[in-house]
Each structure stands twice: as C-alpha cells, then as structure tokens.
Write a protein that holds these residues in place. Structure first.
Motif: not given
Length: 462
Positions: A64-76, A293-296
């Motif tokens: 349920q990612a909103e940007e690519h590191m939410e996936v890449l950071g978990r698979i590598s 981390g700083r969506t604002d």
C-alpha cells in the motif's frame, strides 16, 4: 476485480508510453536503427516489461505504498536500496525535464510555435494537476491512453497495409538513424531498463492505490500485452517510412499527418497529452519521494523540481533523448533484477495477502450494502482478516471501506431504489472459515422483504 485490473492497465500504459514512445523517438533510436533485427528487440523488450509490470504493481499494492522507497527499502539491502533510490530519483527528474522539451518540439513541429511556448504550457498543466490527489492523477493519466492506442494502431496499420516495403533497402536506410547503442539485443535490454526505471515509481503509487494484489498483477500483464502490440506496430510503420520520418523530432506525428492532416492535428494533441501524462507522473512521484517524512513540504518540493526541470529542458528534445536515455536504461536493468527477484521470493505471501484482501472486500461489501445483512460471524471474520493483514489495522479498514464505497456508489443507481423497498430481495451472507486466507465463496440466501405494514422486526437488515 477485472474492472480494477483494466483501470490499472490503462494507467500503467499511460505512464509507460509517454512522450518518447508516442513521438516515435524511442522506437527510432532503439529499434528502427537496427532495421528488421529491431523487431526481435521489440519482442524481447515487451516480454521483459510483462515480467516487470506483473511484479512491481502487485508489490505496490501489497505494501500500500505512496512512494517507491516504501517498496524498494523493504525488498533490497540498505546499500542497494540507497543506490536504486538515487537512480530512481535521477530518472524521475531527468525524464520529467525531457518531457518539457518534448512539449515544445511537438507544438513547434505541428503549429510552428516557438519551442518555449509548448514548454510553458506543459509547465502550467503539470503544476495545476500535480496539486490534486493520486486518484485524480491516475485518472488523468488513464483517460488519455485509449486515444493513443487507437491512433497508433489505426495509423500504423494503415501505413503497413498501404506500403510494399523493400526490406533490404529499408535496412540500408535505417543505418542513417542515430543511435549510441551497439546491437539490437543490447538496445532492447537498455530500452526495457529505461522504461522500467521510468515507470517504477509511479507504478508503485498506482499499485498502492488498490488493495487487490491480483488485480494489480493482471493490470500489469494487460498493460504489457498492449505495449507489445503498439511497440511492434510503431517500429514496423516507422521502419517502412524511415526515409521520410527519420530526421523529425516527432516521427509518429509526421507519419499520421501524411495519412490525413486532420488526423495529424488530433495526433499532435494526443502526443501532447501523453507528454503531459509522463511529465505529471515523473514530477508527482519525485515530489512524493523527496517529501517523504515531511508531507507538508510536498507542494514546495514539487513546484521547485518542475521549475528547475523547465530551465534544463532547453537543451533540445533529440539531444536529451540520445544522451540521457541510454544512461538511465543501464540503471533500470539492475532495478528489474531486484524487483523481479523480490516478487519471486514473496510470491506465496502476495497470494495469501491477495486472498485475504479479496475476502475482506466481499465482507465489507456486505457490511456497507443496505441490501445485505452483516452477521456477527461476518464481523468476526473481517476483524480476523484485518489483524492478519500486513497493512496496519486502521489503514486497512479505511482503504477497504473507501474502495467498496466507490464500487457501491457506481452500482447503487442501477441495482437499488431506496424509495421502493417493497418486494426488495435481501441477502444474508454467512461464512466462518477457520483460516480467512482459505475462505470459501460467500453463500447467500434470499427472502422477500415485508411490506411497510409488516412487523418492523422483520425489516431490520443490519
């Protein structure tokens, strides 16, 4: 599920077949430059993209990612994920500002406008639409795709049917097309890597907007198949007409205009739209990543990136495609390997989570549909699925209810008339499997709702 899969496929193709594809520049440099051997390259590239699309979209959905590191950071690993992150950020920005250059070239070739005019119009469009949420961004991209499909298929088919090509002569003419790549198979790998690294970030966001991992995977496969058809048709048509379109910034536009000037005008607008889709996807995904981390700060970062890209775009469309794209392609090959390997390692988890989510969607439909009775067993089952899912409980519930609510809103007018309850069929759903991931299809029984004068206890549905 099929409806969602088709929507995902259109959005995926919309990001995949952007300015370089729609303009014909990519096909010319990566495939037509190698003559008839380029057809094998197009087939290989499309097959690899089928694998890539069928991998990255389900991973985006799973996390349920909103940007690519939410996936890449978990698979590598940490170092590799950092390298891929830098490569993806570089790609997003590079392709984004190439799109501004493409917009200027498009309007210049068709209407004779100064290059800066098209670039300014594109900048304004991207800034305005980029302020919207991801649903609207995805819809904006997906709505353009059918028109591109239609014109590429019709225009290229017409060209192929109405020409009697001398393949030997065309192979000789194709040598005049500039390319920095040494052979058709290296070119094919590089092109696949380029496309994959371009679409990964936005594809993860698109996949993350849907809960059904199977629908996301099917959407990627459908998108890959459509891409195969278009790439082969476009490469063949451009090779057949290489002597007349080879030197133009927008060879596809030249090809369509030669068939019919009105079609050429419409195609110019479609290409402009696809340039917009790609630019929007690149800068939107870039803004999401840099604002992590700083969506604002998203809007400030998004606007700044667009303005810097606009300034860099004046190097020229053909020059940027020739220099920037091959470099990005080699980085993309590494990304394909990492994502595909992660999908293979986690295939079982993806299937189990997909089954749970589809079951949760069924149960939530019962919960939210006024025609259905949501029993205690249903409630307990849904609660168990919610706690078992890899997505946090609150996020999971919110996403499920939002998706089902949208489906019910589309179906309600045709299927349910709240002003006429008499004779309404009410369904009671019941199922209480020990393992929600292995749940059987929901069984139903139906009865006629009582008239308004009947006992009120019999009218209660929930």
């Amino acid at each position: 599920m099929l409806r969602n899969a088709i929507g995902i496929s259109f959005a995926f193709i919309g990001v995949l077949v952007g300015a370089g594809f729609a303009s014909g520049q990519e096909a010319m440099r990566y495939f037509v430059a190698f003559g008839t051997q380029g057809f094998w390259g197009a087939i290989l590239s499309s097959a690899l993209m089928l694998i890539g699309g069928g991998s990255v979209l389900p991973l985006g959905s799973y996390f349920q990612a909103e940007e690519h590191m939410e996936v890449l950071g978990r698979i590598s690993g940490k170092v590799l994920s950092w390298v891929l992150d830098i490569a993806t950020i570089t790609t997003l920005f590079s392709i984004g500002f190439v799109m501004f250059a493409g917009a200027g070239s498009n309007l210049n070739q068709q209407f004779g406008l100064p290059v800066w005019v098209g670039a300014v119009i594109m900048l304004a469009l991207v800034l305005v639409v980029g302020m919207m949420d991801v649903d609207k961004v995805t819809s904006a991209i997906g709505l353009l795709t059918p028109f591109l499909l239609l014109f590429v298929i019709v225009g290229c088919t017409w060209t192929l049917v109405n020409n009697a090509p001398d393949w030997a002569a065309l192979n000789e003419a194709a040598k005049s097309v500039d390319t920095t790549l040494p052979s058709w198979w290296v070119s094919s790998l590089n092109y696949t890597g380029l496309n994959f690294i371009c679409v990964t970030s936005m594809a993860i966001v698109i996949g993350g907007n849907y809960l059904d991992t199977r629908a996301a995977g099917i959407g990627g496969l459908l998108g890959g198949l459509a891409y195969l058809v278009m790439l082969l048709l476009l490469s063949a048509a451009l090779l057949v007409t290489v002597e007349t379109v080879g030197g133009d910034d927008m060879p596809t536009l030249t090809l369509i205009t030669s068939i019919n000037p009105v079609m050429g005008l419409i195609m110019a607008l479609i290409i402009f739209g696809m340039i917009f889709a790609t630019a929007l996807g690149m800068f939107y995904a870039l803004g999401k990543r840099l604002a992590r981390g700083r969506t604002d700060k998203f809007r400030v970062i998004f606007i700044a990136a667009c303005l810097i890209g606009f300034a860099l775009s004046f190097a020229g469309f053909q020059n940027l495609v020739a220099v920037v794209y091959p470099i990005l392609g080699y980085m993309g090959v590494l990304l394909i390997v990492v994502v595909s390997a992660a999908w293979l390692r986690g295939a079982q988890k993806l299937r189990q989570e997909g089954t749970r989510r589809r079951r949760a969607l069924e149960l939530t439909r019962i919960k939210l549909d006024p025609r259905l009775r949501f029993t205690k067993k249903n409630r307990d089952e849904l609660a168990k699925i919610t706690t078992t899912s890899n997505v946090p409980d609150e996020t999971f519930t919110e996403a499920i209810e939002e998706e089902v609510g949208q489906e019910l809103a589309k179906d309600e007018e045709a299927d349910f008339d709240p002003e006429d309850p008499a004779g309404e069929v009410v369904y009671i759903a019941y199922s209480d499997p020990k393992d929600p991931s292995e749940a059987a299809p929901i069984e139903v029984e139906e009865f006629e709702a009582p008239d308004e004068g009947a006992d009120s206890a019999g009218e209660e549905k929930r």
